[in-house]
Design a protein around this motif. Sequence first.
Motif, short mmCIF file in Angstrom:
data_model
loop_
_atom_site.label_atom_id
_atom_site.label_comp_id
_atom_site.label_asym_id
_atom_site.label_seq_id
_atom_site.Cartn_x
_atom_site.Cartn_y
_atom_site.Cartn_z
N UNK A 56 0.52 -1.47 0.31
CA UNK A 56 0.28 0.27 0.05
C UNK A 56 0.91 1.09 -0.20
N UNK A 57 1.76 1.16 0.88
CA UNK A 57 2.66 2.21 0.84
C UNK A 57 3.14 2.09 -0.72
N UNK A 58 4.56 1.68 -1.00
CA UNK A 58 5.43 0.67 -2.14
C UNK A 58 4.77 1.51 -3.04
N UNK A 59 2.74 1.48 -3.43
CA UNK A 59 2.18 1.04 -4.64
C UNK A 59 2.93 -0.08 -5.63
N UNK A 60 3.06 -1.09 -5.21
CA UNK A 60 3.92 -1.99 -5.49
C UNK A 60 3.97 -3.15 -4.64
N UNK A 61 3.51 -4.51 -5.10
CA UNK A 61 3.64 -6.17 -4.99
C UNK A 61 4.90 -6.74 -4.68
N UNK A 62 5.76 -6.25 -6.17
CA UNK A 62 6.96 -7.19 -6.28
C UNK A 62 5.93 -8.71 -6.41
N UNK A 63 4.95 -8.90 -6.91
CA UNK A 63 4.48 -10.56 -7.11
C UNK A 63 4.62 -10.55 -8.65
N UNK A 64 4.29 -11.26 -9.29
CA UNK A 64 4.34 -11.13 -11.17
C UNK A 64 3.01 -12.80 -10.95
N UNK A 65 2.21 -12.61 -11.65
CA UNK A 65 1.18 -13.91 -11.22
C UNK A 65 2.06 -14.57 -12.68
N UNK A 66 2.18 -16.33 -13.23
CA UNK A 66 2.11 -16.71 -13.91
C UNK A 66 1.41 -17.99 -14.21
N UNK A 67 0.69 -17.88 -15.26
CA UNK A 67 -1.03 -18.39 -15.47
C UNK A 67 -0.58 -19.66 -16.09
N UNK A 107 -9.93 -17.43 -16.61
CA UNK A 107 -10.62 -16.34 -16.25
C UNK A 107 -10.46 -15.98 -14.55
N UNK A 108 -11.22 -17.21 -13.94
CA UNK A 108 -11.05 -16.57 -12.85
C UNK A 108 -9.45 -16.39 -12.13
N UNK A 109 -8.61 -17.59 -12.44
CA UNK A 109 -7.58 -17.30 -12.49
C UNK A 109 -6.86 -15.44 -12.63
N UNK A 110 -7.81 -14.96 -14.02
CA UNK A 110 -6.67 -13.56 -14.20
C UNK A 110 -7.93 -12.81 -13.05
N UNK A 111 -8.49 -13.07 -12.61
CA UNK A 111 -9.43 -12.14 -11.80
C UNK A 111 -8.53 -12.47 -10.33
N UNK A 112 -7.89 -13.42 -9.70
CA UNK A 112 -7.60 -13.94 -9.02
C UNK A 112 -6.57 -13.13 -8.55
N UNK A 113 -5.39 -12.40 -9.92
CA UNK A 113 -3.79 -11.83 -9.69
C UNK A 113 -4.68 -10.50 -9.37
N UNK A 114 -5.66 -10.00 -10.32
CA UNK A 114 -6.45 -8.52 -9.92
C UNK A 114 -6.05 -8.13 -8.29
N UNK A 115 -6.87 -9.51 -7.59
CA UNK A 115 -7.30 -9.31 -6.91
C UNK A 115 -6.49 -9.49 -5.30
N UNK A 116 -5.31 -10.43 -6.27
CA UNK A 116 -3.99 -10.54 -4.88
C UNK A 116 -2.75 -9.32 -5.24
N UNK A 117 -3.01 -8.43 -6.21
CA UNK A 117 -3.30 -7.02 -6.38
C UNK A 117 -0.80 -7.90 -7.32
N UNK A 118 -0.88 -8.60 -7.96
CA UNK A 118 0.51 -8.75 -8.88
C UNK A 118 0.42 -7.42 -9.66
#
Length: 336
Positions: A56-67, A107-118
């Motif tokens: 929240x502070x850095x505006x980055x999770x340093x996470x990438x999603x790989x599907x 599609x569900x996994x893509x939504x999951x990635x967005x919700x996890x803020x990758x």
Amino acid sequence: MKNVTIKDIAKVAGVSYSTVSRALSGSPEISEDTRTKILQLCKEMNYTANSVARAMVMKSTKLLGLILTGVNNPFMSELAYHVDRQARARGYNIILCNSSRDLEQERELFELMISRQVDGVILCPSGPESYSSLQPYLSRIPTVFIGENLREVPESYVSVDNFRGTYIGVEYLYQLGHRDILYFGRRRGSTTHQLRADGYTAACHDLGLTPQYCNNTFSFTSIKYGYQLARQVFAQERHFSAIFAATDTNALGIMQAAEELDIKIPADISLLGFDNIRDSGLPRINLSTIEQPKKMLASVAVDSLLDKIQCELAGYTHRILTPSLIERSSCAPYRK
């Protein structure tokens, strides 16, 4: 057990909350002795950083999603390994998911990635329909595709030149004297597989050969399905001296069937694969194959995604990598 917080560390260390925060962030505003003391205390107290708060502070999770379409596929598992290595080298971690070639699950996994803020997503699409299925989400998060299923759409992707790969393979078998080459495992509904079949067909046309096909009637490729198809092929009269398998997993299934039927490779039939998965180079296999440069695919995909994340690029890039021939011992010069 209660999670240890920065306030707990500050209380034990006898310093302020902000001092601990500066120590953890690497701020030059505190002395090296104080930083060392606080970091050692964090280790002793099993402190774990609150990644959500930091994001929240850095505006980055340093996470990438790989599907990926199937992590049980040897090519996909090797690709995942290289993506993870490339991402870690650039300070990112990976969340790996498996779509099982199911559009709804994808599609569900893509939504999951967005919700996890990758920070971004690398995706191997299930098929040509993936673009229209995911289009509502693509403007919300930087995305790079691996594979040619979406080659005509205005999104970033990286792929190997599948058409060129099979063309190279047919030329190689032709140079060995083979004039009857069976293309094994042609599969509908996949741009990647269609391009491989097209490359084979074009090479046959240019070299004056008659194309022969064994179609994959299953929804995906595997050693098991390659074996089952090969048993069917070998039960019929053979009109070919070489087999060009659409994937290495198909080729491994062919090898299994051939061994059971006492068909010698390459003495009776030459066999060429596509992908160069890790098992292809094992001593008892030694499969000649067309290599997909998996490390390079991963590197280009990660670099392209980080460019989109860090530079906020609105455009897209298409990168097609050149495959190469790996000569081992499963192919031999043609003998009557």
